[in-house]
Scaffold this active site. Structure first.
Site, PDB file in Angstrom:
ATOM      1  N   HIS A 119    -124.286 -56.353  34.142  1.00 26.59           N
ATOM      2  CA  HIS A 119    -123.742 -55.843  32.882  1.00 26.59           C
ATOM      3  C   HIS A 119    -124.957 -55.534  31.992  1.00 26.59           C
ATOM      4  O   HIS A 119    -125.962 -56.250  32.053  1.00 26.59           O
ATOM      5  CB  HIS A 119    -122.947 -56.890  32.100  1.00 26.59           C
ATOM      6  CG  HIS A 119    -121.753 -57.466  32.795  1.00 26.59           C
ATOM      7  ND1 HIS A 119    -121.823 -58.531  33.647  1.00 26.59           N
ATOM      8  CD2 HIS A 119    -120.435 -57.139  32.725  1.00 26.59           C
ATOM      9  CE1 HIS A 119    -120.613 -58.840  34.065  1.00 26.59           C
ATOM     10  NE2 HIS A 119    -119.741 -58.011  33.534  1.00 26.59           N
ATOM     11  N   ASP A 144    -126.314 -58.604  30.344  1.00 33.63           N
ATOM     12  CA  ASP A 144    -126.941 -59.652  31.184  1.00 33.63           C
ATOM     13  C   ASP A 144    -128.436 -59.443  31.240  1.00 33.63           C
ATOM     14  O   ASP A 144    -129.207 -60.401  31.244  1.00 33.63           O
ATOM     15  CB  ASP A 144    -126.522 -59.581  32.663  1.00 33.63           C
ATOM     16  CG  ASP A 144    -125.059 -59.562  32.904  1.00 33.63           C
ATOM     17  OD1 ASP A 144    -124.327 -60.109  32.093  1.00 33.63           O
ATOM     18  OD2 ASP A 144    -124.649 -58.993  33.954  1.00 33.63           O
TER      19      ASP A 144
HETATM   20  C1  XLS Z   1    -114.579 -61.337  35.700  1.00 32.95           C
HETATM   21  C2  XLS Z   1    -115.058 -60.224  36.522  1.00 32.95           C
HETATM   22  C3  XLS Z   1    -116.414 -59.696  36.092  1.00 32.95           C
HETATM   23  C4  XLS Z   1    -116.640 -58.337  36.682  1.00 32.95           C
HETATM   24  C5  XLS Z   1    -117.715 -57.567  36.023  1.00 32.95           C
HETATM   25  O1  XLS Z   1    -113.680 -62.069  36.075  1.00 32.95           O
HETATM   26  O2  XLS Z   1    -115.034 -60.597  37.857  1.00 32.95           O
HETATM   27  O3  XLS Z   1    -117.411 -60.576  36.463  1.00 32.95           O
HETATM   28  O4  XLS Z   1    -116.900 -58.381  38.040  1.00 32.95           O
HETATM   29  O5  XLS Z   1    -117.441 -57.296  34.696  1.00 32.95           O
END
Ligand code: XLS
Ligand code: NI
Ligand code: NI
Length: 436
Positions: A100, A103
């Site tokens: 993201h 991140d």
């Molecule tokens: C949350 C999601 C997230 C996505 C990316 O539950 O799995 O981690 O994979 O935004």
């Protein structure tokens, strides 16, 4: 200054090895059904759990020991993390990663500052990608952590929030393109509701449709050719997420004319939260031509949250790979470990154990699935079970040349249906055990 000086490249040592820091099944060069394991599985490490996970939970603080991370939101710390992430992935032998925007780079006081921070970090990511050959499986934007997104992003009741999210996704998409990302993911963060009394559901879903159309329009404008992926999840953090499962997402994509550019990113723990199995979600997306990628993890059926554990269950990985092979593989997608080490597994080395286990479980799942397919007994049984559709009245119904009128006539002549056969579920469950 290496973060994992005691670790070198994780070797493949075969099933006989008792070295916990070696692969027993994942031999990236082994060919299965005409492609190497590396090509089939396209393993990806997620930045949010692996580099930003602290082990905190609703009841307690973080426990993770990460000597390279000073816990600050400085750019220097962010850059140090990038170096460590690539050292980790290189030593692990993972060919892809995913992140993201928030991140990898600290959020600034304004969108402009956040964009500048991301640009700076993207330079370092590009440099490390260049150095190691590790590629970006997908990028995405975090549209759920900041309080501004409390009511959602594209589905917020506040139009300024929608606009802000659009600006943020524009930059995340451009950054993904700049880093050669092969896909771009939308997980619906807070796109859902807590309470229908205060929610105009139609308006919110229309806004989400328009938001994704704008993403496609912008991709066309900048020449981003990667696949867009929606990641279904039924709940958490909201009580109801609009992208609740594969069927709901596909219906939504059709309604807003998005099926050409979008596929689905199916996550195991989200499938089970939706009350489905991973096999179900994969097959549903697959037969609609919408299977794009997977977020590989597993939940704990006794807990019922999105616990994002690393997958080690061979039934799960074999079933997952069986459906993926059936639908011709993941294309530009991959096996993305959206999984985190347990709070009690706080040492850096646990990150290696976790990923090695997941990769081995998938390699073995791939081999088991290939053996099931090579043998052909399971597919043969299914084919046989539907044989009445291959000719005669069944074939005519499938071709659309029958009607209630004609079938009623046929049924009246039939008298009674006498050809039902056993489903043989137990026999097939036993059969599957012979490949494990
Ligand atoms: C949350 C999601 C997230 C996505 C990316 O539950 O799995 O981690 O994979 O935004
Ligand atoms: Ni996910
Ligand atoms: Ni998840």
């Amino acid at each position: 200054m290496a973060a994992f000086p005691e670790i070198s490249r994780i070797p493949f040592e075969g099933p006989g090895s008792d070295n916990p820091l070696a692969f027993r099944w994942y031999d990236e060069n082994e060919v299965v059904e005409g492609r190497t394991m590396k090509e089939h599985l396209r393993f990806s490490v997620v930045y949010w759990h692996t580099m930003r996970g602290t082990g905190s939970d609703p009841f307690g603080w973080g426990t993770a020991v990460r000597p390279w991370d000073d816990g600050s939101e400085s750019l220097e710390n962010a850059i140090r993390r990038v170096r460590v992430a690539f050292e980790f992935m290189e030593k692990l032998g993972a060919p892809y990663y995913a992140f993201h925007d928030r991140d990898v780079a600290p959020e600034g006081a304004t969108l402009a500052e956040s964009n500048r921070n991301l640009d700076k970090i993207a330079e370092v990511l590009a440099e490390e990608q260049q150095r190691t050959g590790i590629k970006l499986l997908w990028g995405t934007a975090n549209l759920f952590s900041n309080p501004r997104f409390m009511h959602g992003a594209a589905t917020s009741c506040n139009a300024d929030v929608f606009a802000y999210a659009a600006g943020q996704v524009k930059h995340a998409l451009e950054t993904t393109q700049r880093l050669g990302g092969e896909n771009y993911v939308f997980w619906g963060g807070r796109e859902g509701y807590q309470c229908l009394y205060n929610t105009d559901m139609k308006r919110e879903i229309d806004h989400l449709g328009r938001f994704l159309q704008m993403a496609v329009e912008h991709a066309d404008r900048i020449g981003f050719r990667g696949t867009f992926l929606i990641e279904p999840k039924p709940k958490e953090p909201t009580k109801h997420q609009y992208d609740s499962d594969a069927a709901a997402c596909i219906n939504f994509l059709r309604a807003y004319g998005l099926t050409e550019r979008f596929k689905l990113n199916i996550e195991t723990n989200h499938a089970t939260l939706a009350g489905h199995s991973m096999m179900h979600e994969l097959d549903y997306a697959g037969f609609q031509g919408m299977l794009g990628s997977i977020d590989a993890n597993t939940g704990d059926l006794l807990l019922g949250w999105d616990t994002d554990q690393f997958p080690t269950d061979l039934y799960l990985t074999a079933q997952t790979m069986l459906v993926i092979l059936k639908h011709g593989g993941l294309g530009s997608g991959g096996v993305n470990f959206d999984a985190k080490v347990r709070r009690e597994s706080f040492e850096p080395i646990d990150l290696f154990h976790a990923h090695i286990g997941g990769m081995d479980a998938f390699a073995r799942g791939l081999k088991i699935a290939a053996a099931i397919r090579r043998d052909g007994k399971l597919a043969g049984f299914v084919k046989d079970r539907y044989a009445s559709w291959d000719s005669g009245i069944g074939a005519k119904i499938e071709h659309g040349s029958e009607s209630f009128e004609s079938l009623s006539k046929y049924a009246l002549e039939l008298g009674e249906v006498r050809t039902n056969r056993s489903g043989r579920q137990e026999m097939l469950e036993n059969l599957i055990n012979t490949y494990l």
